[in-house]
Design a protein around this motif. Structure first.
Motif, short mmCIF file in Angstrom:
data_model
loop_
_atom_site.label_atom_id
_atom_site.label_comp_id
_atom_site.label_asym_id
_atom_site.label_seq_id
_atom_site.Cartn_x
_atom_site.Cartn_y
_atom_site.Cartn_z
N GLY A 189 15.98 1.81 -5.93
CA GLY A 189 15.88 2.57 -4.68
C GLY A 189 15.24 1.75 -3.59
N GLU A 190 15.11 2.38 -2.41
CA GLU A 190 14.55 1.68 -1.26
C GLU A 190 13.08 1.36 -1.44
OE1 GLU A 190 15.25 3.49 2.45
OE2 GLU A 190 17.41 3.58 2.23
N GLU A 191 12.41 2.06 -2.35
CA GLU A 191 10.98 1.82 -2.53
C GLU A 191 10.70 0.45 -3.13
OE1 GLU A 191 9.84 6.51 -3.33
OE2 GLU A 191 9.56 5.01 -4.89
N ASN A 192 11.66 -0.12 -3.84
CA ASN A 192 11.43 -1.39 -4.50
C ASN A 192 11.85 -2.60 -3.66
OD1 ASN A 192 10.56 0.03 -6.74
ND2 ASN A 192 12.62 0.17 -7.60
N GLY A 193 12.37 -2.39 -2.50
CA GLY A 193 12.81 -3.52 -1.69
C GLY A 193 13.45 -3.03 -0.41
N VAL A 194 14.07 -3.94 0.30
CA VAL A 194 14.72 -3.62 1.56
C VAL A 194 16.21 -3.46 1.30
CG1 VAL A 194 15.15 -4.38 3.91
CG2 VAL A 194 12.98 -4.91 2.81
N ALA A 195 16.76 -2.32 1.67
CA ALA A 195 18.18 -2.03 1.42
C ALA A 195 19.03 -2.66 2.51
CB ALA A 195 18.42 -0.54 1.35
N ILE B 91 0.84 -1.19 0.00
CA ILE B 91 0.00 0.00 0.00
C ILE B 91 0.88 1.24 0.00
CG2 ILE B 91 -1.69 1.30 1.34
CD1 ILE B 91 -2.84 -1.36 2.28
N LYS B 92 0.60 2.16 -0.94
CA LYS B 92 1.42 3.36 -1.12
C LYS B 92 0.86 4.54 -0.34
CE LYS B 92 4.80 5.48 -3.41
NZ LYS B 92 4.68 5.64 -4.88
N CYS B 93 -0.46 4.77 -0.42
CA CYS B 93 -1.04 5.93 0.24
C CYS B 93 -2.50 5.65 0.58
CB CYS B 93 -0.94 7.19 -0.62
SG CYS B 93 -1.62 6.98 -2.28
N VAL B 94 -3.01 6.41 1.53
CA VAL B 94 -4.38 6.27 2.02
C VAL B 94 -5.00 7.66 2.12
CG1 VAL B 94 -5.86 5.50 3.90
CG2 VAL B 94 -3.84 4.18 3.31
N GLY B 95 -6.22 7.82 1.60
CA GLY B 95 -6.97 9.06 1.74
C GLY B 95 -8.23 8.82 2.54
N LEU C 21 -15.33 6.89 4.73
CA LEU C 21 -14.77 6.28 3.53
C LEU C 21 -13.26 6.45 3.52
CD1 LEU C 21 -17.26 7.54 0.78
CD2 LEU C 21 -17.21 5.28 1.83
N ALA C 22 -12.59 5.51 2.90
CA ALA C 22 -11.14 5.58 2.72
C ALA C 22 -10.79 5.06 1.33
CB ALA C 22 -10.41 4.77 3.79
N ILE C 23 -9.84 5.73 0.71
CA ILE C 23 -9.32 5.30 -0.59
C ILE C 23 -7.91 4.78 -0.35
CG2 ILE C 23 -8.66 5.99 -2.91
CD1 ILE C 23 -10.81 8.13 -2.80
N ILE C 24 -7.69 3.51 -0.66
CA ILE C 24 -6.41 2.84 -0.43
C ILE C 24 -5.79 2.52 -1.79
CG2 ILE C 24 -5.28 0.84 0.59
CD1 ILE C 24 -7.60 0.73 2.60
N VAL C 25 -4.58 3.00 -2.03
CA VAL C 25 -3.93 2.84 -3.33
C VAL C 25 -2.62 2.09 -3.11
CG1 VAL C 25 -3.13 4.01 -5.41
CG2 VAL C 25 -4.90 5.07 -4.00
N ASP C 26 -2.37 1.07 -3.93
CA ASP C 26 -1.12 0.32 -3.82
C ASP C 26 -0.08 0.86 -4.79
OD1 ASP C 26 -1.81 -0.62 -6.30
OD2 ASP C 26 -2.33 -2.64 -5.65
N HIS D 83 -8.57 1.55 -11.00
CA HIS D 83 -7.14 1.57 -11.33
C HIS D 83 -6.81 2.91 -11.95
CE1 HIS D 83 -3.15 0.28 -12.49
NE2 HIS D 83 -3.36 -0.88 -11.91
N PHE D 84 -5.80 3.60 -11.38
CA PHE D 84 -5.43 4.93 -11.83
C PHE D 84 -4.44 4.90 -13.00
CE2 PHE D 84 -6.79 6.00 -7.47
CZ PHE D 84 -7.69 7.01 -7.77
N LYS D 85 -4.07 3.73 -13.47
CA LYS D 85 -3.19 3.59 -14.65
C LYS D 85 -1.83 4.26 -14.42
CE LYS D 85 -6.68 1.73 -16.80
NZ LYS D 85 -6.75 0.26 -16.98
N GLY D 86 -1.28 4.06 -13.24
CA GLY D 86 0.02 4.63 -12.95
C GLY D 86 0.25 4.67 -11.45
N SER D 87 1.49 4.94 -11.07
CA SER D 87 1.84 4.98 -9.66
C SER D 87 1.36 6.29 -9.04
CB SER D 87 3.36 4.84 -9.49
OG SER D 87 3.72 4.90 -8.14
N VAL D 88 0.57 6.19 -8.00
CA VAL D 88 0.00 7.35 -7.31
C VAL D 88 0.85 7.65 -6.08
CG1 VAL D 88 -2.02 8.23 -6.08
CG2 VAL D 88 -2.32 6.86 -8.15
N HIS D 89 1.15 8.94 -5.90
CA HIS D 89 1.98 9.32 -4.74
C HIS D 89 1.14 9.72 -3.53
CE1 HIS D 89 4.74 11.61 -2.19
NE2 HIS D 89 5.70 10.89 -2.75
N SER D 90 0.05 10.44 -3.73
CA SER D 90 -0.75 10.90 -2.59
C SER D 90 -2.20 11.08 -3.02
CB SER D 90 -0.20 12.21 -2.00
OG SER D 90 -0.12 13.19 -3.00
#
Length: 855
Positions: free
Chosen positions: A614-620, A21-25, A32-37, A57-64
């Motif tokens: 980067g660290e976002e794709n795995g554990v450094a 999960i990347k972000c939560v609104g 209500l909550a919007i959960i985006v991976d 599906h937002f058709k791309g990586s969502v940051h916030s």
């Protein structure tokens, strides 16, 4: 997860995404909550009924993601654009997400969003060091506005309350204050043109009787906040909360930028910060440590402080009453969790290396753990201390631990010396060293009814040791492959062993005979790793079950290992009853059955080429001697696997430790229609008709055949207390277990404690002999009852102790004042006030006789 800070509870939402999960609104009303991976897939979740309402599906990586304060719209930042959607309403809609506008402007990825209080404008920060202000409507004097001046990426931007003044914060720690000469009320709505003008003219003709002001409100489509809400936000609008990569956070007062508070909460970077609406509580999240903090800055105290295991969990165990769970991890920590609230309430850090095994003693007040640091430790849950440390004559690494049913004998298996060490809990002395295995010890288990120890080893044998017969080998069970796990049935009459060839074999420990086996290779269904050269079908040949656990009644067995599945088998029939999928997260390795062909290039697999992710794709994990930020740090995706399983003594739930963390599966939270011996004549209407006729026995039987909780509660609570004994004695035997299970579950939440205690006592007294004859089947229900009663006992004991101390204080105070009055002159006003205080305390505690004596 949802945390209720006031009631000290936590709940896990029953949903899963395909990636992390990347972000939560969260909507302003909290419904209500919007959960985006990470892949851009979004879930619209109702926090009221805890269910998924819509997939998108937002058709791309969502940051916030951020909702507008009026709840009518929400904005997502994706790539270098911002998209505004109409927020879902309370009515059912075919498409809950309708795109309203797309905003362009930044040249790099967008990072953050914030709205004005009146929902007219929003601001977006970007990695290109610019901040963009956009209008949520078609304003005549504001289309967009770009703000520069920073020298690093924007990490946060926010409006001042009831103003267009703006604060922007960059990654290098620079804070910019931007002032706007136009108030929010000064924004002019742009006159519509084209088809919008025609549509507006048509509406004006249809609604010609309405006033001009009402037409303008309809065009804007905005709900202005109330004056009281404005005042509440102005009070705390000038607080800036900043978290740093060093684990320190600062609280400043704006615009003077005066430092109010500073605190270091960890040595890792603070990844997220949030502040509540009143401004009293500040929440911090640290992704590197799995840490969550809620800090009350005015009183400088913790409201919530939770931290999971830094590395993966390795082992777990339930307490005998099912109220607590203990887990051990590779980080050397031992944590104790409350199963009711879901919180960790104590952490032991005495081990200096990874914990390999944890277990409770029969009393439930002592935890025994084994570790790779060469020690076995015993922890006291009354005083929260390590009161025993068991060591071996020669340094060795312990791979497992077990305690007998009396709690006096502690044993641990060695991984390097192939020996089993036995100590005395009472004295802490080493009693004996059991030799005979020719490979590392992989599992230990005591017989629950007798002092027989079973030890499994990689030498393809399981040895049974008699603790009362000079510590000698009683039997040796020869296996077809290396033994990985061993466990006894709760009655001690059967032994289950998991081996390296994916088999589970069952043995009669008394006669040393094999009674059955289960082939589990096809049930594991392992996935293919990114770097595997072979298919998942062939890689499954090397996989096996590494942990076993019997159910509370001994009829089923749980098995888990090098797979995302946990298999539940029926022991007697030797068939697969159900397979639980612990995760569908593709951010973990060994999840996909087939490789993604898009990752295959002419140079080979992208997983082999792209090592500088980067660290976002795995554990450094930096290599030894590597400084922070060095390009030689390596990255990996954790492999999905189940490390430990445990059934609750109540039989209502079971827990698993895996790559995804600690997971608890329960029967109590399911809302399913599960009738019992139902026919067409049993309906809720006829049940309530039997209650009106005061035919309580028939009403109870019909309610429990329907198996609806509210109806069962209604029928039981309608019975007069003086008739409970007669009705409980008339219940048929199959329904006694059902009523006892309902009573045990009711103790968790009901306030009618004495009434349900009368029911429990009457049932156990009336049907005690028949329950004893099938003690093995009834034992989980009785332990479920004991769990609820024990919790109430602890709560009542605290309340009674508090009342007792108050009474003693009031009596001592009254005696002291009475002695003073006898020795001194007539009473003063201070004495009268003290006597009134004592009387008030005595009457609150219910001591009317003592109060009368004081009068």
């Amino acid at each position: 997860m949802a945390f209720a800070l006031c009631s000290n509870r936590s709940n896990t939402l029953p949903l899963a995404t395909k990636y992390n999960i990347k972000c939560v609104g969260l909507s302003p009303d909290g419904r209500l909550a919007i959960i985006v991976d990470e892949g851009g897939a979004a879930l619209l979740v109702s926090l009221v009924c805890r269910s998924v309402l819509h997939h998108f599906h937002f058709k791309g990586s969502v940051h916030s993601v951020s909702f507008s304060p009026d709840g009518r719209k929400f904005v997502v930042t994706k790539g270098n654009i911002a998209q505004m959607y109409h927020a879902p309403g309370k009515k059912r809609e075919f498409n809950a997400f309708v795109l309203d506008k797309t905003y362009f402007g930044p040249y790099d990825e967008t990072t953050c969003i914030d709205w004005t209080d009146d929902s007219r404008c929003f601001v977006v920060g970007s990695k290109d060091m610019s901040t963009w202000v956009f209008g949520a409507e078609r304003w005549d004097n504001l289309i967009y506005y770009a703000l520069g001046g920073h020298k690093d990426a924007i990490v946060a931007c926010f409006f001042e309350s009831n103003s267009l003044d703006l604060y922007s914060l960059s990654q290098d720690g620079a804070l910019c204050v931007w002032q706007c000469d136009t108030p929010p009320e000064g924004l002019r709505l742009k006159a519509p043109t084209g088809w919008r003008a025609d549509l507006l003219q048509r509406e004006e003709e249809e609604e010609g009787e309405e006033e001009e002001g009402e037409k303008e409100t309809t065009i804007r489509g905005k709900a202005m906040p109330a004056e009281s809400e404005k005042a509440g936000k102005v009070k705390y609008s000038r607080l800036a909360n900043t978290g740093f990569a060093s684990g320190i956070f600062h609280l400043h007062e704006l615009p003077e930028f005066n430092l109010i508070h500073s605190l270091s909460i960890s040595d890792q970077r603070i990844s997220s910060v949030a502040i509540n609406s009143s401004g009293d509580w500040i929440a911090f999240g640290c992704s590197g440590l799995g840490q969550l903090l809620v800090w009350e800055w005015q009183s400088e105290s913790y409201v919530l402080k939770q931290q999971g295991h830094f590395n993966s969990m390795v082992s777990l165990a339930y307490s005998p009453d099912g109220q607590y769970l203990v887990t051990g991890g590779d980080d050397g920590k031992v944590k104790v969790w409350n199963t009711l609230s879901g919180f960790c309430f104590v952490t032991f850090t005495e081990h200096s290396s990874g914990v390999t095994g944890v277990t409770f003693t029969a009393t439930g007040h002592v935890i025994v753990t084994s570790s790779m640091d060469g020690t076995v430790r015993a922890f006291d849950l009354h005083r929260y201390r390590n009161f025993r440390t068991f060591t071996s004559p020669r340094p060795t690494q312990f791979s497992c631990v077990a305690v007998d049913c009396s709690g006096e004998i502690v044993s641990a298996g060695a991984q390097d010396s192939f020996e089993v060490f036995v100590w005395s809990m009472q004295t802490g002395r080493l009693l004996d060293v059991l030799s005979g295995h020719e490979g590392p010890i992989s599992g230990l288990c005591f017989n629950p009814m007798r002092s027989i120890l079973a030890s499994a080893s990689w030498d393809k044998t399981v040895r049974l040791w008699d603790m009362f017969d000079s510590w000698r080998t009683k039997e040796t069970l020869t296996l077809s492959s290396d033994a990985l796990a061993v466990t006894f049935r709760p009655d001690g009459e059967e032994l289950a062993v998991a081996t390296l060839n994916s088999q589970i074999t069952f043995w009669d420990p008394e006669n040393a005979m094999q009674t059955g086996s289960i082939e589990g290779r096809h049930d594991l269904k392992t996935g293919r790793k990114e770097l595997d050269k072979i298919t998942a079908k062939h890689s499954a040949k090397g996989k096996a079950f590494t942990t076993l656990c019997y159910s509370a009644d001994g009829q089923n067995i749980l098995a888990g290992g090098m797979s995302k599945f946990v298999c539940l088998y029926h022991v007697r029939e030797q068939i697969l009853v159900k397979r639980f999928e612990l995760s569908c997260n593709f951010s973990l390795d060994a999840m996909e059955e087939f490789l993604n062909r898009r990752k295959m290039t002419e140079f080979g697999n992208l997983a082999l080429i792209d090592q500088d992710a980067g660290e976002e794709n795995g554990v450094a994990i930096p290599l030894p001697g590597v400084k922070k930020g060095d390009m030689s740090s390596r990255h990996f995706k954790p492999e999905i696997r189940v490390t430990s399983l445990s059934f609750s003594p109540t039989g209502r739930c079971w827990a698993a430790t895996s790559t995804e963390g600690l997971l608890i599966f329960s029967l109590d939270t399911q809302m399913l229609f599960d009738p019992f011996e139902l026919d067409a004549s049993v309906t809720p209407g006829r049940t309530r008709e039997a209650l009106r006729q005061q035919d309580f026995t028939r009403a109870i039987l019909m309610a429990f055949r329907l198996n609806e909780r509210k109806l069962m509660q209604e029928t039981l609570e309608a019975v007069p207390p003086d008739e409970i004994n007669v009705i409980s004695a008339s219940l048929p035997e199959p329904y006694v277990d059902k009523v006892l299970e309902f009573l045990a579950a009711s103790f968790e939440e009901s306030r009618h404690l004495e009434f349900y205690l009368l029911w429990t006592q009457s049932l156990l007294m009336s049907h005690g002999q028949r329950l004893k004859s099938r003690a093995g089947q009834v034992l989980p229900t009785i332990q479920f009852l004991q769990k609820g009663l024990q919790r109430h006992l602890e709560d009542m004991a605290k309340l009674c102790d508090w009342n007792r101390y108050n009474i003693q204080y009031a009596l001592a105070l009254s005696k002291q004042r009475g002695l003073k009055r006898a020795l001194q002159s007539p009473g003063t006003e201070e004495d009268e006030e003290s006597d009134e205080e004592s009387l008030h305390l005595l009457r609150e505690a219910g001591e009317d006789e003592e109060a009368a004596m004081l009068v």
